[in-house]
Design an enzyme around this catalytic site. Structure first.
Site, short mmCIF file in Angstrom:
data_model
loop_
_atom_site.label_atom_id
_atom_site.label_comp_id
_atom_site.label_asym_id
_atom_site.label_seq_id
_atom_site.Cartn_x
_atom_site.Cartn_y
_atom_site.Cartn_z
N HIS A 96 31.51 53.03 41.42
CA HIS A 96 30.48 53.34 40.87
C HIS A 96 29.60 53.77 41.68
O HIS A 96 29.81 53.82 42.81
CB HIS A 96 29.38 51.69 40.84
CG HIS A 96 28.07 51.67 40.57
ND1 HIS A 96 27.11 52.44 40.54
CD2 HIS A 96 27.46 51.66 39.24
CE1 HIS A 96 26.03 52.27 40.12
NE2 HIS A 96 26.26 52.20 38.69
N LYS A 143 24.38 44.74 39.89
CA LYS A 143 23.27 45.10 41.59
C LYS A 143 23.87 44.00 42.48
O LYS A 143 24.09 43.06 41.93
CB LYS A 143 23.04 45.95 41.17
CG LYS A 143 23.42 47.15 40.45
CD LYS A 143 22.36 48.46 40.52
CE LYS A 143 22.78 49.14 38.93
NZ LYS A 143 21.97 50.90 39.38
N ASN A 200 25.14 45.42 34.38
CA ASN A 200 25.10 45.16 36.37
C ASN A 200 24.04 45.02 36.78
O ASN A 200 23.86 45.71 36.92
CB ASN A 200 25.87 46.70 36.84
CG ASN A 200 26.25 46.89 38.11
OD1 ASN A 200 26.37 46.22 39.45
ND2 ASN A 200 26.22 48.23 38.70
N GLU A 213 28.80 57.73 33.79
CA GLU A 213 28.00 57.68 34.63
C GLU A 213 26.55 58.43 35.31
O GLU A 213 27.21 58.93 36.13
CB GLU A 213 27.74 56.30 35.16
CG GLU A 213 28.03 55.18 34.76
CD GLU A 213 27.25 54.30 35.18
OE1 GLU A 213 26.80 53.45 34.72
OE2 GLU A 213 28.19 53.49 36.38
N GLY A 269 22.23 48.80 33.79
CA GLY A 269 22.05 48.22 34.99
C GLY A 269 20.58 47.20 35.05
O GLY A 269 20.41 46.36 34.52
N GLY A 270 19.69 48.05 35.35
CA GLY A 270 18.49 47.55 35.48
C GLY A 270 17.93 46.71 34.09
O GLY A 270 17.78 45.85 34.56
N GLY A 308 19.72 54.17 37.35
CA GLY A 308 18.14 54.15 37.81
C GLY A 308 16.93 54.73 37.51
O GLY A 308 15.73 54.56 37.80
P1 PGA Z 1 20.52 51.73 35.19
O1 PGA Z 1 22.04 51.86 35.98
O2 PGA Z 1 20.56 51.71 34.15
O3 PGA Z 1 19.61 50.94 35.86
O4 PGA Z 1 20.30 53.67 35.29
C1 PGA Z 1 23.45 52.19 35.62
C2 PGA Z 1 24.60 51.23 36.73
O5 PGA Z 1 24.48 52.24 37.46
O6 PGA Z 1 25.26 50.69 36.15
#
Ligand code: PGA
Length: 234
Positions: free
Chosen positions: A108, A19, A17, A157, A215-216, A163
């Protein structure tokens, strides 16, 4: 030199993702790097469904680069309009998306929090993507959140893990995934929240976890690749 073959039995999802990130040049560079990495290992029989969810405007470019480099990557949307085509300025309908994506993230936690998306609107979104044969992936922060009908895949999640660099424990994530499957008739549960190449296998080795949603870590093609490789060894 022949590349090593990696075999897997059950299908796992790796869904990146992005974002609200990246420029045209950064998207091109991401694909350049990952295309080179894909030539080093044959993942054909690995049974991993690799998906990236770029911002809407990059879907055509991502699609072009996937085709050009013959990459085993599918596209997903980060969001979708609850409305069909029509006079809804600024919205992207499921019908528009159907030419580009196989999956759509719905609900999300960033959308629930920052854009006040509630169960009514999310149920509408699920209906719209199902009508267009796009697979919805509903994101939920815990096992108590409403899961409307018409879903096979859910992403668990925890909000505090997104994050933050802190993950849920694989044991607890597995327990939550099991409850969701038993109580809500869901076939696939994936885990998201600070997934990295270092921790991905701890989640994937759990019986009830069918994939991850980084995500990141998905923004960096090398990290995303390492997640794929570590997952393929599971
Ligand atoms: P993250 O994000 O891996 O940066 O924690 C996951 C997400 O928001 O789907």
């Amino acid at each position: 030199m022949q590349s090593p073959r990696i075999e897997m039995i059950t299908q796992k999802y790796i869904i990146g993702n992005w974002k609200s990130n990246k420029s045209i040049l950064e998207v091109e560079n991401w694909f350049k790097t990952i295309s080179q990495l894909f030539t080093t290992v044959d993942l054909q029989n690995s049974n991993i469904e690799i998906v990236i969810c770029p911002p809407f405007v990059f879907l055509p470019l991502a699609s072009e680069l996937i085709q050009k480099n013959k990459l085993p990557i599918k596209l997903g949307a980060q969001n979708v309009s609850p409305y069909a085509n029509g006079a809804f300025t600024g919205e992207i309908s499921a019908h528009i998306l159907s030419e580009w994506v196989k999956y759509a993230l719905i609900g999300h936690s960033e959308r629930r929090k920052n854009f006040c998306e509630d169960d009514i609107v999310l149920t509408e979104k699920i209906k719209r993507v199902n009508e267009e044969k796009i697979t919805p992936i509903l994101c939920i922060p815990d096992e108590f959140t409403l899961i409307p009908l018409g879903l096979d895949i859910v992403a668990y999640e925890p909000i505090w893990a997104i994050g933050s660099g802190k993950t849920d424990s694989p044991e607890n994530a597995d327990k939550v995934a099991k409850k969701i499957k038993e109580n809500k008739n869901i076939t696939k549960v994936i885990y998201g929240g600070s997934v990295t190449p270092e921790n991905v296998t701890q989640f994937l080795e759990k019986d009830n976890i069918d994939g991850v949603l980084p995500g990141g870590a998905s923004l960096d093609p090398v990290k995303f690749w390492e997640i794929i490789i570590n997952a393929s060894r599971k």
